[in-house]
Design a protein around this motif. Sequence first.
Motif, PDB file in Angstrom:
ATOM      1  N   UNK A   1       0.852  -1.188   0.000  1.00  9.79           N
ATOM      2  CA  UNK A   1       0.000   0.000   0.000  1.00  9.79           C
ATOM      3  C   UNK A   1       0.887   1.238   0.000  1.00  9.79           C
ATOM      4  N   UNK A   2       0.866   1.970  -1.093  1.00  8.96           N
ATOM      5  CA  UNK A   2       1.650   3.207  -1.195  1.00  8.96           C
ATOM      6  C   UNK A   2       0.811   4.385  -0.719  1.00  8.96           C
ATOM      7  N   UNK A   3       1.512   5.408  -0.254  1.00  9.97           N
ATOM      8  CA  UNK A   3       0.853   6.629   0.260  1.00  9.97           C
ATOM      9  C   UNK A   3      -0.191   6.284   1.322  1.00  9.97           C
ATOM     10  N   UNK A   4       0.182   5.365   2.209  1.00 14.89           N
ATOM     11  CA  UNK A   4      -0.749   4.914   3.249  1.00 14.89           C
ATOM     12  C   UNK A   4      -1.032   6.033   4.236  1.00 14.89           C
ATOM     13  N   UNK A   5      -2.292   6.166   4.593  1.00 11.27           N
ATOM     14  CA  UNK A   5      -2.709   7.140   5.599  1.00 11.27           C
ATOM     15  C   UNK A   5      -3.802   6.501   6.437  1.00 11.27           C
ATOM     16  N   UNK A   6      -3.959   7.004   7.650  1.00 11.33           N
ATOM     17  CA  UNK A   6      -4.949   6.455   8.553  1.00 11.33           C
ATOM     18  C   UNK A   6      -6.345   6.917   8.174  1.00 11.33           C
ATOM     19  N   UNK A   7      -7.317   6.118   8.528  1.00  9.89           N
ATOM     20  CA  UNK A   7      -8.706   6.464   8.306  1.00  9.89           C
ATOM     21  C   UNK A   7      -9.579   5.817   9.365  1.00  9.89           C
ATOM     22  N   UNK A   8     -10.826   6.164   9.342  1.00  5.05           N
ATOM     23  CA  UNK A   8     -11.794   5.620  10.291  1.00  5.05           C
ATOM     24  C   UNK A   8     -12.935   5.002   9.503  1.00  5.05           C
TER      25      UNK A   8
ATOM     26  N   UNK B   1       5.760   0.668  14.514  1.00  2.00           N
ATOM     27  CA  UNK B   1       5.946   2.035  15.005  1.00  2.00           C
ATOM     28  C   UNK B   1       6.457   2.962  13.905  1.00  2.00           C
ATOM     29  N   UNK B   2       7.265   2.436  12.997  1.00  2.00           N
ATOM     30  CA  UNK B   2       7.789   3.239  11.889  1.00  2.00           C
ATOM     31  C   UNK B   2       6.823   3.273  10.707  1.00  2.00           C
ATOM     32  N   UNK B   3       5.688   2.612  10.829  1.00  2.00           N
ATOM     33  CA  UNK B   3       4.656   2.540   9.796  1.00  2.00           C
ATOM     34  C   UNK B   3       5.176   1.948   8.485  1.00  2.00           C
ATOM     35  N   UNK B   4       6.076   0.964   8.584  1.00  2.00           N
ATOM     36  CA  UNK B   4       6.584   0.281   7.396  1.00  2.00           C
ATOM     37  C   UNK B   4       5.699  -0.886   7.004  1.00  2.00           C
ATOM     38  N   UNK B   5       4.873  -1.373   7.926  1.00  2.00           N
ATOM     39  CA  UNK B   5       3.955  -2.473   7.662  1.00  2.00           C
ATOM     40  C   UNK B   5       2.839  -2.456   8.695  1.00  2.00           C
ATOM     41  N   UNK B   6       1.759  -3.149   8.358  1.00  2.00           N
ATOM     42  CA  UNK B   6       0.624  -3.249   9.281  1.00  2.00           C
ATOM     43  C   UNK B   6      -0.032  -4.608   9.120  1.00  2.00           C
TER      44      UNK B   6
ATOM     45  N   UNK C   1      -0.058  -5.828   5.271  1.00  2.00           N
ATOM     46  CA  UNK C   1       0.158  -4.729   4.332  1.00  2.00           C
ATOM     47  C   UNK C   1       1.535  -4.131   4.528  1.00  2.00           C
ATOM     48  N   UNK C   2       2.372  -4.164   3.471  1.00  2.00           N
ATOM     49  CA  UNK C   2       3.639  -3.452   3.471  1.00  2.00           C
ATOM     50  C   UNK C   2       3.316  -2.012   3.097  1.00  2.00           C
ATOM     51  N   UNK C   3       3.852  -1.061   3.831  1.00  2.00           N
ATOM     52  CA  UNK C   3       3.556   0.359   3.570  1.00  2.00           C
ATOM     53  C   UNK C   3       4.875   1.119   3.432  1.00  2.00           C
ATOM     54  N   UNK C   4       5.582   0.900   2.333  1.00  2.00           N
ATOM     55  CA  UNK C   4       6.891   1.539   2.175  1.00  2.00           C
ATOM     56  C   UNK C   4       6.767   3.045   2.048  1.00  2.00           C
ATOM     57  N   UNK C   5       7.827   3.723   2.503  1.00  2.00           N
ATOM     58  CA  UNK C   5       7.880   5.196   2.406  1.00  2.00           C
ATOM     59  C   UNK C   5       8.007   5.577   0.928  1.00  2.00           C
ATOM     60  N   UNK C   6       7.463   6.718   0.597  1.00  2.00           N
ATOM     61  CA  UNK C   6       7.568   7.205  -0.787  1.00  2.00           C
ATOM     62  C   UNK C   6       8.998   7.578  -1.105  1.00  2.00           C
ATOM     63  N   UNK C   7       9.425   7.244  -2.297  1.00  2.00           N
ATOM     64  CA  UNK C   7      10.796   7.546  -2.735  1.00  2.00           C
ATOM     65  C   UNK C   7      10.858   8.854  -3.443  1.00  2.00           C
TER      66      UNK C   7
END
Length: 169
Positions: A94-101, A151-156, A163-169
């Motif tokens: 999942x790229x550009x991952x952000x939290x939601x409700x 904690x680093x939000x690299x995966x969830x 879900x792998x959530x890599x940082x944007x390059x």
Amino acid sequence: MKTITIIEDGDRARLIYVRTDGDVTVFDRDRKFRFRTDISGAETTCQILERVVPAIVQAETARLKIEALADRCRTGWCPGYPDEIDPYIPQRTLRRARFGIDLIRYPEDDEFYSPATILMGIEMGTGPSTSLVGKSDGTECVTGEILWIDAAREWAVCEDAFWWTPAEE
């Protein structure tokens, strides 16, 4: 939509909702899970059950393995690469991952505080989307409820997949 109710001992009911597009929701006591399966050509209840039951078993197995993975992560273990994850657990990126409700799960209530419960972003490089909300590769996607997040939000670890959530390059 087809609703199938299974009643055991007169006090326990399991409900299975099957939509015509193959979206299946199973309610069993305090648990609920969703998945997609192919029900094309199935017209009668028995034909639908014949196609849905193996998918329920597979989804339940994956759900139990996902919960075990979340428990393992809570002890401090962190996966470093995809091969460390059980093969029965779906893995997505999942790229550009952000939290939601998920507001459907948490309706408006002044007394209830709802923390971020899902991730939203762009599903990439994993073929057809497994998200019940997202579309095909490269479009907006919504994960299941977050069970544990790095904690680093690299995966969830979410209820539907890892879900792998890599940082944007």
